[in-house]
Scaffold this motif. Structure first.
Motif, PDB file in Angstrom:
ATOM      1  N   GLY A 762    -136.864  16.611 -56.263  1.00 36.92           N
ATOM      2  CA  GLY A 762    -135.493  17.051 -56.082  1.00 36.92           C
ATOM      3  C   GLY A 762    -134.726  17.270 -57.368  1.00 36.92           C
ATOM      4  O   GLY A 762    -133.586  17.737 -57.342  1.00 36.92           O
ATOM      5  N   GLN A 763    -135.334  16.946 -58.520  1.00 37.80           N
ATOM      6  CA  GLN A 763    -134.630  17.099 -59.796  1.00 37.80           C
ATOM      7  C   GLN A 763    -134.890  18.446 -60.471  1.00 37.80           C
ATOM      8  O   GLN A 763    -134.106  18.876 -61.302  1.00 37.80           O
ATOM      9  N   ILE A 764    -136.005  19.105 -60.138  1.00 37.07           N
ATOM     10  CA  ILE A 764    -136.440  20.270 -60.913  1.00 37.07           C
ATOM     11  C   ILE A 764    -136.061  21.562 -60.189  1.00 37.07           C
ATOM     12  O   ILE A 764    -136.421  21.757 -59.012  1.00 37.07           O
ATOM     13  N   VAL A 765    -135.367  22.433 -60.871  1.00 36.19           N
ATOM     14  CA  VAL A 765    -135.052  23.763 -60.339  1.00 36.19           C
ATOM     15  C   VAL A 765    -136.361  24.536 -60.184  1.00 36.19           C
ATOM     16  O   VAL A 765    -137.193  24.535 -61.096  1.00 36.19           O
ATOM     17  N   PRO A 766    -136.619  25.201 -59.036  1.00 40.80           N
ATOM     18  CA  PRO A 766    -137.897  25.881 -58.810  1.00 40.80           C
ATOM     19  C   PRO A 766    -138.286  26.855 -59.929  1.00 40.80           C
ATOM     20  O   PRO A 766    -139.449  26.882 -60.354  1.00 40.80           O
ATOM     21  N   GLN A 767    -137.347  27.670 -60.405  1.00 39.07           N
ATOM     22  CA  GLN A 767    -137.671  28.613 -61.468  1.00 39.07           C
ATOM     23  C   GLN A 767    -138.068  27.867 -62.746  1.00 39.07           C
ATOM     24  O   GLN A 767    -138.959  28.292 -63.488  1.00 39.07           O
ATOM     25  N   CYS A 768    -137.438  26.736 -62.971  1.00 39.81           N
ATOM     26  CA  CYS A 768    -137.759  25.905 -64.127  1.00 39.81           C
ATOM     27  C   CYS A 768    -139.165  25.327 -63.994  1.00 39.81           C
ATOM     28  O   CYS A 768    -139.937  25.313 -64.962  1.00 39.81           O
ATOM     29  N   LEU A 769    -139.527  24.860 -62.805  1.00 37.77           N
ATOM     30  CA  LEU A 769    -140.858  24.306 -62.574  1.00 37.77           C
ATOM     31  C   LEU A 769    -141.932  25.353 -62.827  1.00 37.77           C
ATOM     32  O   LEU A 769    -142.943  25.090 -63.494  1.00 37.77           O
ATOM     33  N   HIS A 770    -141.719  26.562 -62.316  1.00 40.39           N
ATOM     34  CA  HIS A 770    -142.706  27.630 -62.487  1.00 40.39           C
ATOM     35  C   HIS A 770    -142.896  27.946 -63.980  1.00 40.39           C
ATOM     36  O   HIS A 770    -144.025  28.078 -64.460  1.00 40.39           O
ATOM     37  N   LYS A 771    -141.782  28.065 -64.679  1.00 39.49           N
ATOM     38  CA  LYS A 771    -141.873  28.416 -66.096  1.00 39.49           C
ATOM     39  C   LYS A 771    -142.516  27.281 -66.905  1.00 39.49           C
ATOM     40  O   LYS A 771    -143.323  27.520 -67.805  1.00 39.49           O
ATOM     41  N   PHE A 772    -142.175  26.034 -66.571  1.00 40.77           N
ATOM     42  CA  PHE A 772    -142.774  24.902 -67.279  1.00 40.77           C
ATOM     43  C   PHE A 772    -144.285  24.873 -67.047  1.00 40.77           C
ATOM     44  O   PHE A 772    -145.066  24.649 -67.984  1.00 40.77           O
ATOM     45  N   GLY A 773    -144.712  25.091 -65.795  1.00 39.15           N
ATOM     46  CA  GLY A 773    -146.147  25.132 -65.515  1.00 39.15           C
ATOM     47  C   GLY A 773    -146.830  26.241 -66.281  1.00 39.15           C
ATOM     48  O   GLY A 773    -147.949  26.078 -66.781  1.00 39.15           O
ATOM     49  N   GLU A 774    -146.171  27.371 -66.385  1.00 36.61           N
ATOM     50  CA  GLU A 774    -146.719  28.511 -67.133  1.00 36.61           C
ATOM     51  C   GLU A 774    -146.909  28.140 -68.604  1.00 36.61           C
ATOM     52  O   GLU A 774    -147.939  28.441 -69.214  1.00 36.61           O
ATOM     53  N   VAL A 775    -145.907  27.465 -69.170  1.00 35.40           N
ATOM     54  CA  VAL A 775    -146.006  27.050 -70.573  1.00 35.40           C
ATOM     55  C   VAL A 775    -147.163  26.077 -70.759  1.00 35.40           C
ATOM     56  O   VAL A 775    -147.992  26.231 -71.668  1.00 35.40           O
ATOM     57  N   ALA A 776    -147.232  25.060 -69.912  1.00 30.57           N
ATOM     58  CA  ALA A 776    -148.282  24.042 -70.047  1.00 30.57           C
ATOM     59  C   ALA A 776    -149.664  24.654 -69.935  1.00 30.57           C
ATOM     60  O   ALA A 776    -150.557  24.381 -70.746  1.00 30.57           O
ATOM     61  N   LEU A 777    -149.861  25.506 -68.954  1.00 27.94           N
ATOM     62  CA  LEU A 777    -151.195  26.051 -68.728  1.00 27.94           C
ATOM     63  C   LEU A 777    -151.565  27.126 -69.739  1.00 27.94           C
ATOM     64  O   LEU A 777    -152.741  27.371 -69.987  1.00 27.94           O
ATOM     65  N   SER A 778    -150.562  27.772 -70.338  1.00 29.79           N
ATOM     66  CA  SER A 778    -150.887  28.699 -71.427  1.00 29.79           C
ATOM     67  C   SER A 778    -151.460  27.943 -72.619  1.00 29.79           C
ATOM     68  O   SER A 778    -152.277  28.468 -73.372  1.00 29.79           O
ATOM     69  N   CYS A 779    -151.041  26.678 -72.793  1.00 27.88           N
ATOM     70  CA  CYS A 779    -151.592  25.847 -73.865  1.00 27.88           C
ATOM     71  C   CYS A 779    -153.048  25.472 -73.603  1.00 27.88           C
ATOM     72  O   CYS A 779    -153.774  25.113 -74.530  1.00 27.88           O
ATOM     73  N   LEU A 780    -153.468  25.538 -72.342  1.00 23.65           N
ATOM     74  CA  LEU A 780    -154.786  25.032 -71.942  1.00 23.65           C
ATOM     75  C   LEU A 780    -155.812  26.128 -71.734  1.00 23.65           C
ATOM     76  O   LEU A 780    -156.884  25.882 -71.165  1.00 23.65           O
ATOM     77  N   LEU A 781    -155.494  27.350 -72.184  1.00 27.26           N
ATOM     78  CA  LEU A 781    -156.462  28.434 -72.057  1.00 27.26           C
ATOM     79  C   LEU A 781    -157.740  28.098 -72.810  1.00 27.26           C
ATOM     80  O   LEU A 781    -157.719  27.488 -73.882  1.00 27.26           O
ATOM     81  N   GLU A 782    -158.864  28.495 -72.239  1.00 26.20           N
ATOM     82  CA  GLU A 782    -160.168  28.177 -72.827  1.00 26.20           C
ATOM     83  C   GLU A 782    -160.306  28.755 -74.225  1.00 26.20           C
ATOM     84  O   GLU A 782    -160.809  28.101 -75.135  1.00 26.20           O
ATOM     85  N   ASP A 783    -159.881  29.978 -74.407  1.00 29.77           N
ATOM     86  CA  ASP A 783    -159.960  30.651 -75.704  1.00 29.77           C
ATOM     87  C   ASP A 783    -158.745  30.258 -76.539  1.00 29.77           C
ATOM     88  O   ASP A 783    -157.609  30.606 -76.223  1.00 29.77           O
ATOM     89  N   GLY A 784    -159.003  29.531 -77.633  1.00 29.55           N
ATOM     90  CA  GLY A 784    -157.903  29.038 -78.441  1.00 29.55           C
ATOM     91  C   GLY A 784    -157.025  30.130 -79.009  1.00 29.55           C
ATOM     92  O   GLY A 784    -155.812  29.944 -79.170  1.00 29.55           O
ATOM     93  N   THR A 785    -157.601  31.293 -79.305  1.00 28.25           N
ATOM     94  CA  THR A 785    -156.807  32.375 -79.894  1.00 28.25           C
ATOM     95  C   THR A 785    -155.790  32.920 -78.905  1.00 28.25           C
ATOM     96  O   THR A 785    -154.812  33.567 -79.311  1.00 28.25           O
ATOM     97  N   GLN A 786    -156.007  32.686 -77.607  1.00 22.30           N
ATOM     98  CA  GLN A 786    -155.093  33.176 -76.587  1.00 22.30           C
ATOM     99  C   GLN A 786    -153.936  32.212 -76.300  1.00 22.30           C
ATOM    100  O   GLN A 786    -153.007  32.549 -75.577  1.00 22.30           O
ATOM    101  N   ARG A 787    -154.023  31.010 -76.875  1.00 23.68           N
ATOM    102  CA  ARG A 787    -152.942  30.051 -76.661  1.00 23.68           C
ATOM    103  C   ARG A 787    -151.749  30.413 -77.553  1.00 23.68           C
ATOM    104  O   ARG A 787    -151.933  30.888 -78.678  1.00 23.68           O
ATOM    105  N   PRO A 788    -150.547  30.147 -77.098  1.00 18.50           N
ATOM    106  CA  PRO A 788    -149.369  30.447 -77.936  1.00 18.50           C
ATOM    107  C   PRO A 788    -149.289  29.487 -79.118  1.00 18.50           C
ATOM    108  O   PRO A 788    -149.909  28.428 -79.129  1.00 18.50           O
ATOM    109  N   SER A 789    -148.514  29.859 -80.124  1.00 20.11           N
ATOM    110  CA  SER A 789    -148.268  28.975 -81.258  1.00 20.11           C
ATOM    111  C   SER A 789    -147.237  27.927 -80.857  1.00 20.11           C
ATOM    112  O   SER A 789    -146.522  28.073 -79.858  1.00 20.11           O
TER     113      SER A 789
END
Length: 875
Positions: A762-789
């Protein structure tokens, strides 16, 4: 022995039949339903110590034996057993055993010498048993040379517990030579194999038992840790208190050997043998009569009768083990002292790895106020680390001051290594030249046994200490020449922290403390001052400068094998770094074989302590976001804000500290490395180090370390923050065991909310949750060159915070650059447009050359091949 014991035969059979009668001097309580004793490479059968050994040439057990040969050793041994022949091959070979479901001991016997044209030093191989890896790249000669048993030179023995599930009718044991360019002629060999069936719940947990009887985890996690049937284990130690070994023939039917514990005891103690022989032992359903031989429970080690003196020390054992695994520790007790008759007469503390596991250990209380009732207490302890170096597991006992008798006692210790999530049980080979420990165990000059490395002898310890001191002196002299000075004065002004999260220290100077100052600051290392514990050692709250300044004092464990390098590395790194989101190093102490680091004190402890397995109040979602942003800024500073790129290499929630204002600070730089230098270099080739559960799979598989390895670890931390759980939970169902895998699955299915910490509902705004998940999982891409700085990540997390606060429109409409508000180096770097993250429809390239991600094109790797266990504590 119990009059109901059955005296039976322990003969070896090749078909699943009852054991053949054979006269034995032992009273066998548990008759194994299956018993195979195979003399490999032999054509003859023989009987020894209650075993009927069968030559494998007379059997059909070799299901795959491409070119294997049988040969006698070039140097015969006088030691009895399956050592007169060996099965050897330059190709893999397999033994297949038809078995019933249930737990088994699998025992391997090796005689490491040369055989005909098979040179001793070329024996290097792996061994698998079903889905489990028992040995990997096992160098038999190195292990034999490191063994310390003069009575059995070149003899190696390994014992494992493996459970065959219902439906499994066969166990294949395969030997695979480790072919390498350095050793193209490697071969595998084996002298003997034994398989013995076990009672179903001797070592494995009965799911029908009361959960309070399940093994208890050591540390912050309070959930019981059942030893489930899909685990395999390696016996590391089976130690009885006494003056001589209990041979396999005198076991309770399972042919276990019980070694004496004396070589692992590092403090004074008293031995009492064959006590209270007139008292009949009373076994129970929880501790059946086959648990251990009677003689185990009639021999006791305690602290002695001087109760007042006993309060001044611990009764201590140090057991060399491999890091990176969970261990099952079984402690055996039986109260036979005529002076102890009521609960409270004798109680004591039990510490495992310096963590309290029992604050009122009372054997009479455990056994329903009856004497002569054996009791077994079980604990599961994680030994952090991924490099599988040899460390020591410590067991300590101390009298409870409220006890009538100021004493502690024990009868036996068993320790088992539990397989990792990949099914691996293999540890490292010893060094080619036995290493001496820089920090010898107190009152001990014994060497480790089996696959563990050689510990220090007294004379070598003195030489090692001189060498280490010389190295450290040389290190600091070199650093002086580089104008990175280490202040030799312990009381220079300006060398202390102000205690408010900032520091008045110059950026290239840290303070040297004397051991007397450290002892005064910690009340002589009083356990009441301990505020944390990690692989490096205890962390104490201390007070310096006449008590005016609080500091955190991290003391290297005396048995740490890696501490000197990490100690110097931490000083080198942190003496040059001063930044809001990095913990500040106040100084160090190297004196009297002590290695100690002194930091600014962080009032709130670690981030991990506020996420799970804690009694502390839960963090709000906004607090968690602000902490993540602070950590991101700290890592960004390491990657781009200093003269050299610095890769932290151990980013995890336990290494993120919080000050009194909840400002996040990255800590623990013992594993940090200078990153690649030069335009053409993209990575550093280095041995894999870090914490299991957070390691970049690309780094793990290819030994290539980059700043994106920190990004991956930070992605795991982001998921911890969102879910409030550890990176890996063994007791969870398979899909949820790995937090990374579970999060990827939920994100793909559009149900990311399922992983959210219930405290955040009940604390997290849905759009915020989606974007946070996107950020976290972009860090976990298998190919390191594809991860953000990290620069991009901080910008995205700032956007997430704006989405949460409902204030994102003004930011996006302004089109202004995002600025790192308190970054001292932001003016020298390009800023990031927030709109790049919200409006992009494809991959874009930032001015730094890193790729960023639009919200509509995030791609997930469908199968994470890297699955690991957690490392709960900071080093």
């Amino acid at each position: 022995m119990d009059t109901n014991c059955i005296r039976i035969a322990l003969g070896t059979i090749l078909l699943i039949l009852p054991c053949l009668p054979f006269l034995s001097i032992a009273e066998v309580i548990y008759p194994p339903l299956e018993l195979f004793s195979i003399s490999c490479g032999s054509s003859t059968n023989f009987t020894l110590d209650g075993r009927n050994w069968i030559g494998d040439n007379n059997s059909k057990l070799l299901s795959e034996s491409q070119g294997s040969v049988a040969a006698p050793p070039n140097t015969p041994t006088t030691i009895q057993g399956p050592y007169t022949y060996a099965r050897l091959s330059h190709s893999k070979f397999t033994y297949s055993f038809s078995l019933k479901a249930g737990p088994k001991f699998v025992r391997l016997f090796f005689y490491s010498v040369s055989y005909q044209s098979f040179d001793r030093t070329k024996a290097c191989f792996s061994v698998t048993a079903g889905p489990y890896t028992l040995l990997r790249d096992f160098d038999a000669s190195l292990n034999a040379d490191a063994d310390d048993d003069p009575g059995q030179p070149d003899i190696l023995f390994r014992e494992y517990c493996i459970n065959l599930e219902d439906g499994q009718k066969q166990l294949n044991i395969t030997f695979i030579p480790s072919k390498t360019s350095q050793n193209p002629d490697s071969y595998a060999f084996i002298n003997g194999i034994e398989i013995v069936s076990l009672p179903p719940f001797l070592y494995y947990t009965n799911p029908d038992d009361d959960i309070t009887g399940w093994p208890q985890p050591v540390g912050l996690n309070t959930n019981p840790f059942p030893i489930e049937n899909n685990y395999a284990m390696e016996t590391k130690y089976r130690l009885r208190v006494g003056d001589q070994q209990i041979p396999a023939l005198n076991d309770t039917g399972m042919l276990r050997s019980w070694d004496v514990d004396s070589k692992y005891v590092t403090t004074q103690s008293v031995l009492s043998l064959d006590i209270a022989t007139g008292i009949k032992l009373r076994f129970t359903k929880k501790t059946p009569n086959y648990t251990a031989p009677d003689t185990v429970y009639r021999s006791v080690r305690n602290m002695g009768s001087n109760g007042t003196f006993n309060m001044g020390f611990n009764l201590t054992w140090q057991l060399p083990i491999d890091s990176g695994f969970n261990y099952l520790l079984r402690l055996h007790f039986c109260q036979l002292d005529p002076n102890i008759s009521r609960p409270g007469d004798q109680s004591f503390f039990i510490y495992v790895q310096d963590q309290l596991v029992e604050d009122w250990a009372d054997i009479i209380g455990w056994s329903d106020k009856q004497k002569g009732v054996p009791v077994v207490k079980q604990y599961v302890v994680l030994i952090p680390g991924n490099e599988q170096e040899t460390l020591n597991l410590s067991l300590k006992m101390h009298p409870n001051p409220h006890s009538l008798a100021k004493d502690a006692q024990i009868n036996a210790i068993e320790l088992f290594k539990i397989n990792d999530p990949t099914g691996n049980l293999a540890g490292p080979n010893p060094d080619s030249h036995p290493k001496t420990s820089e920090f010898p165990l107190p009152n001990s000059n014994k060497k480790s046994k089996g696959s563990t490395r050689t510990l220090i002898a007294a004379g070598a310890g003195a030489v090692s200490g001189v060498v280490m001191l010389s190295l450290i002196v040389a290190f600091f002299l070199i650093k002086r020449k580089k104008n990175v000075a280490v202040d030799e004065g312990s009381n220079k002004k300006g060398g202390t922290s102000r205690g408010d999260g900032s520091s008045s220290l110059p950026t290239n100077i840290c303070r040297k403390f004397s051991i007397a100052e450290i002892r005064a600051a910690t009340n002589n290392f009083d356990e009441l001052f301990v505020v944390g514990l990690g692989g490096f050692g205890n962390v104490y709250k201390g007070y310096i400068d006449d008590g005016s300044t609080r500091v955190a004092i991290k003391r290297l464990k005396a048995d740490s094998r890696q501490g000197a390098q990490e100690f110097m590395n931490e000083i080198e790194m942190l003496s040059q770094l001063r930044y809001l989101h990095l913990v500040s190093l106040v100084g160090y102490c190297y004196e009297s074989n002590e290695m100690i680091l002194v930091y600014d004190f962080m009032d709130r402890g670690s981030l991990r302590e506020h996420l799970y397995d804690t009694d502390k109040p839960s963090l709000s979602w906004k607090q968690r976001l602000q902490i993540c942003i602070g950590v991101g800024r700290g890592l960004h500073y390491l990657h781009t804000g200093t003269k050299d790129v610095i890769i932290h290499r151990d980013v995890k929630s336990a290494n993120i500290l919080l000050d009194e204002k909840w400002v996040a600070k990255v800590s623990d730089f013992g594993l940090s490395r200078i990153g690649p230098t030069g335009i053409s270099r993209t990575h550093v080739n280095t041995q894999v180090k870090g914490s299991i559960g957070y390691l970049d799979p690309e780094y793990y598989k290819r030994d290539r370390l980059t700043v994106k390895s920190d990004v991956y670890s930070f992605g795991v931390v982001l998921l911890e923050v969102l879910s409030g759980r550890q990176p890996l939970l063994h007791w969870e169902e398979k899909q949820r065991m790995s937090l990374v895998k579970w999060a990827k699955h939920c994100y793909e299915k559009g149900i990311l909310s399922e992983i959210v910490d219930p405290e955040l509902k009940g604390q997290i705004v849905p759009q915020c949750l989606h974007k946070f998940g996107e950020v976290a999982l972009s860090c976990l891409l298998e190919d390191g060159t594809q991860r953000p700085s990290m620069k991009d990540i901080v910008g995205m997390l700032e956007l997430v915070l704006q989405l949460q606060e409902g204030d994102v429109n003004g930011v996006m409409e302004s089109g202004g650059d995002y600025e790192y508000g308190d970054d001292v180096f932001s003016s020298s770097h390009n800023s990031v447009h927030v709109s790049d993250y919200s409006k992009s429809t494809g991959l874009s390239t930032t001015r730094d050359g890193d790729r960023s991600y639009g919200s509509n094109d995030f791609v997930l790797i469908p199968d994470d091949v890297f699955s690991e266990i957690k490392d709960p504590n900071g080093r």
